[in-house]
Design a protein around this motif. Structure first.
Motif, PDB file in Angstrom:
ATOM      1  N   THR A  58       0.789  -1.385  -0.125  1.00 11.26           N
ATOM      2  CA  THR A  58      -0.388  -0.316  -0.119  1.00 11.26           C
ATOM      3  C   THR A  58       0.810   1.468  -0.147  1.00 11.26           C
ATOM      4  OG1 THR A  58      -0.010  -0.443   2.433  1.00 11.26           O
ATOM      5  CG2 THR A  58      -2.474  -0.972   0.921  1.00 11.26           C
ATOM      6  N   GLY A  59       2.038   1.497  -0.010  1.00 13.65           N
ATOM      7  CA  GLY A  59       3.260   2.613  -0.219  1.00 13.65           C
ATOM      8  C   GLY A  59       3.567   3.047   1.248  1.00 13.65           C
ATOM      9  N   ILE A  60       2.324   2.573   2.654  1.00 17.24           N
ATOM     10  CA  ILE A  60       2.849   2.680   3.492  1.00 17.24           C
ATOM     11  C   ILE A  60       4.634   3.009   3.974  1.00 17.24           C
ATOM     12  CG2 ILE A  60       2.752   2.486   6.064  1.00 17.24           C
ATOM     13  CD1 ILE A  60      -0.040   1.610   5.694  1.00 17.24           C
ATOM     14  N   GLN A  61       5.172   2.239   3.647  1.00 13.72           N
ATOM     15  CA  GLN A  61       6.471   1.873   3.158  1.00 13.72           C
ATOM     16  C   GLN A  61       7.154   0.780   2.090  1.00 13.72           C
ATOM     17  OE1 GLN A  61       7.117  -1.277   6.248  1.00 13.72           O
ATOM     18  NE2 GLN A  61       7.865  -2.670   5.828  1.00 13.72           N
ATOM     19  N   LYS A  62       8.434   1.409   1.806  1.00 14.21           N
ATOM     20  CA  LYS A  62       9.291   0.933   1.123  1.00 14.21           C
ATOM     21  C   LYS A  62       8.989  -0.292   0.424  1.00 14.21           C
ATOM     22  CE  LYS A  62      10.198   6.268  -1.284  1.00 14.21           C
ATOM     23  NZ  LYS A  62      11.465   6.407  -1.622  1.00 14.21           N
ATOM     24  N   PRO A  63       9.545  -0.756  -0.234  1.00 14.66           N
ATOM     25  CA  PRO A  63      10.436  -2.664  -0.355  1.00 14.66           C
ATOM     26  C   PRO A  63      11.522  -1.986  -0.175  1.00 14.66           C
ATOM     27  CG  PRO A  63       9.185  -1.873  -2.640  1.00 14.66           C
ATOM     28  CD  PRO A  63       9.347  -0.687  -1.643  1.00 14.66           C
ATOM     29  N   ILE A  64      12.114  -3.095  -0.176  1.00 14.20           N
ATOM     30  CA  ILE A  64      14.054  -2.772   0.529  1.00 14.20           C
ATOM     31  C   ILE A  64      14.191  -3.011  -1.065  1.00 14.20           C
ATOM     32  CG2 ILE A  64      15.642  -4.628   1.332  1.00 14.20           C
ATOM     33  CD1 ILE A  64      14.798  -5.072   3.539  1.00 14.20           C
ATOM     34  N   GLU A  65      13.934  -4.297  -1.609  1.00 10.86           N
ATOM     35  CA  GLU A  65      14.292  -4.616  -2.955  1.00 10.86           C
ATOM     36  C   GLU A  65      12.687  -4.896  -4.173  1.00 10.86           C
ATOM     37  OE1 GLU A  65      16.898  -7.931  -3.943  1.00 10.86           O
ATOM     38  OE2 GLU A  65      18.141  -6.453  -2.410  1.00 10.86           O
ATOM     39  N   GLY A  66      12.530  -4.559  -5.196  1.00 13.82           N
ATOM     40  CA  GLY A  66      12.005  -4.378  -5.971  1.00 13.82           C
ATOM     41  C   GLY A  66      11.418  -3.503  -6.547  1.00 13.82           C
ATOM     42  N   SER A  67       9.832  -3.838  -6.917  1.00 11.36           N
ATOM     43  CA  SER A  67       9.045  -2.675  -7.060  1.00 11.36           C
ATOM     44  C   SER A  67       7.163  -2.944  -7.481  1.00 11.36           C
ATOM     45  CB  SER A  67       9.233  -1.783  -8.562  1.00 11.36           C
ATOM     46  OG  SER A  67       8.133  -3.182  -9.223  1.00 11.36           O
ATOM     47  N   VAL A  68       6.572  -1.618  -6.236  1.00 18.51           N
ATOM     48  CA  VAL A  68       4.976  -2.243  -6.276  1.00 18.51           C
ATOM     49  C   VAL A  68       4.642  -1.524  -7.273  1.00 18.51           C
ATOM     50  CG1 VAL A  68       2.750  -2.245  -5.177  1.00 18.51           C
ATOM     51  CG2 VAL A  68       5.051  -2.207  -4.124  1.00 18.51           C
ATOM     52  N   MET A  69       3.285  -1.777  -8.517  1.00 14.74           N
ATOM     53  CA  MET A  69       3.249  -0.870  -9.566  1.00 14.74           C
ATOM     54  C   MET A  69       1.371  -0.550  -9.106  1.00 14.74           C
ATOM     55  SD  MET A  69       5.721  -0.480 -10.800  1.00 14.74           S
ATOM     56  CE  MET A  69       5.146   0.468 -12.508  1.00 14.74           C
ATOM     57  N   LEU A  70       1.149   0.124  -8.915  1.00 18.24           N
ATOM     58  CA  LEU A  70      -0.567   0.385  -8.680  1.00 18.24           C
ATOM     59  C   LEU A  70      -1.205   1.030 -10.345  1.00 18.24           C
ATOM     60  CD1 LEU A  70      -3.122   0.193  -6.532  1.00 18.24           C
ATOM     61  CD2 LEU A  70      -2.674   2.507  -6.490  1.00 18.24           C
ATOM     62  N   ASN A  71      -2.255   0.067 -10.589  1.00 17.21           N
ATOM     63  CA  ASN A  71      -3.025   0.882 -12.034  1.00 17.21           C
ATOM     64  C   ASN A  71      -1.175   0.981 -12.950  1.00 17.21           C
ATOM     65  OD1 ASN A  71      -5.018   0.339 -11.724  1.00 17.21           O
ATOM     66  ND2 ASN A  71      -5.556   2.288 -10.316  1.00 17.21           N
ATOM     67  N   ASP A  72      -0.371   0.591 -13.056  1.00 16.16           N
ATOM     68  CA  ASP A  72       0.614   0.149 -14.390  1.00 16.16           C
ATOM     69  C   ASP A  72       1.590   1.528 -13.901  1.00 16.16           C
ATOM     70  OD1 ASP A  72       0.203  -1.837 -15.793  1.00 16.16           O
ATOM     71  OD2 ASP A  72      -1.582  -0.488 -16.247  1.00 16.16           O
TER      72      ASP A  72
END
Length: 261
Positions: A58-72
């Motif tokens: 949900t973007g509250i914290q950043k991933p240590i690695e990689g990415s989270v995509m919301l609606n591209d």
């Protein structure tokens, strides 16, 4: 109803937290896809990282690695105001003291769309009333939020998320402190909203048997892996055998539930 569209995607993410300026990884190499019209449960033992996963997705914290995509679009590139039009979150934390009525509480879901003085438009009121009706809480609209039961309040908080009118709704342990009847009622409501409203709904839970019966997909977190599959595929893969470290808790594939031996 829109079905099949990818709403949220995790691309080879590692999740964890920072302690003494060092990254502590909880789980790594996680790939997940969440589509419109689906109800997905995150399950796993206590302390395995379910809440950390939800906070990262949900973007509250950043991933240590990689990415989270919301609606591209990378979730980290959204402003708070813009993110609130794409994602709504329902937490189990107690509400701060206030005299808000149920209607006023649900109306807070329209904040991402109201003008700077918070005036509600005709469309805002329509969305609020629709959310109250969908969750069958419209008869409570005039009551103060502290005058209703825990089960009713959970439905009101979901109504607030619906009024926010986002394609993605994320809930952290929504069935906590509810009796069995209210747990079933709440999860049936979430399933109905996903199916009929085309929402992508993701929730964490300890109610494993109910998650198996009512969810379209499961995210199963073990010490070694984070796996996404349908309940039937999870049963066939025997992943539930690795869910708990206690040998006295086993999964019975015939009954489709956990048992104690």
């Amino acid at each position: 109803m829109t079905t099949g569209k990818t709403i949220l995607q995790a691309n080879t993410i590692s999740i964890g937290y920072t302690a003494k300026k060092e990254n502590r990884t909880v789980a790594s190499s996680i790939n997940l896809i969440f589509k419109a019209g689906t109800l997905t449960a995150v399950i796993g033992a206590n302390g395995i990282g379910k809440s950390t996963l939800l906070r990262t997705l949900t973007g509250i914290q950043k991933p240590i690695e990689g990415s989270v995509m919301l609606n591209d679009k990378n979730i980290s590139s959204y402003t708070s105001a813009n993110l609130a039009q794409h994602l709504s979150i329902v937490l189990t934390e107690s509400l701060p003291p206030s005299n808000l009525t149920v209607y006023e509480l649900v109306a807070l879901g329209r904040q991402p769309y109201t003008n700077w003085v918070g005036n509600l438009t005709t469309e805002d009121r329509s969305k609020i009333n629709e959310a109250l009706q969908l969750t069958q809480t419209d008869h409570l609209s005039g009551k103060k939020h502290f005058e209703i039961s825990d089960g009713q309040l959970q439905k009101v908080l979901i109504a607030r998320a619906l009024a926010q009118d986002t394609p993605l709704i994320v809930l952290d342990e929504p069935t906590t402190h509810l009796d069995l009847q209210h747990k079933v009622s709440l999860l049936r409501l979430l399933k109905k909203l996903a199916t009929e409203q085309g929402k992508c709904i993701l929730y964490s839970t300890h109610d494993l048997d109910l998650a198996l019966q009512l969810s379209n997909e499961l995210i199963v977190m073990t010490q070694d892996t984070v796996t996404q599959n349908t309940p039937q595929q999870c049963i066939e893969s025997k992943i539930f055998d690795r869910l708990f470290s206690d040998d006295g808790i086993i999964f019975d594939p015939v009954k489709g539930s956990f048992t104690i031996r």
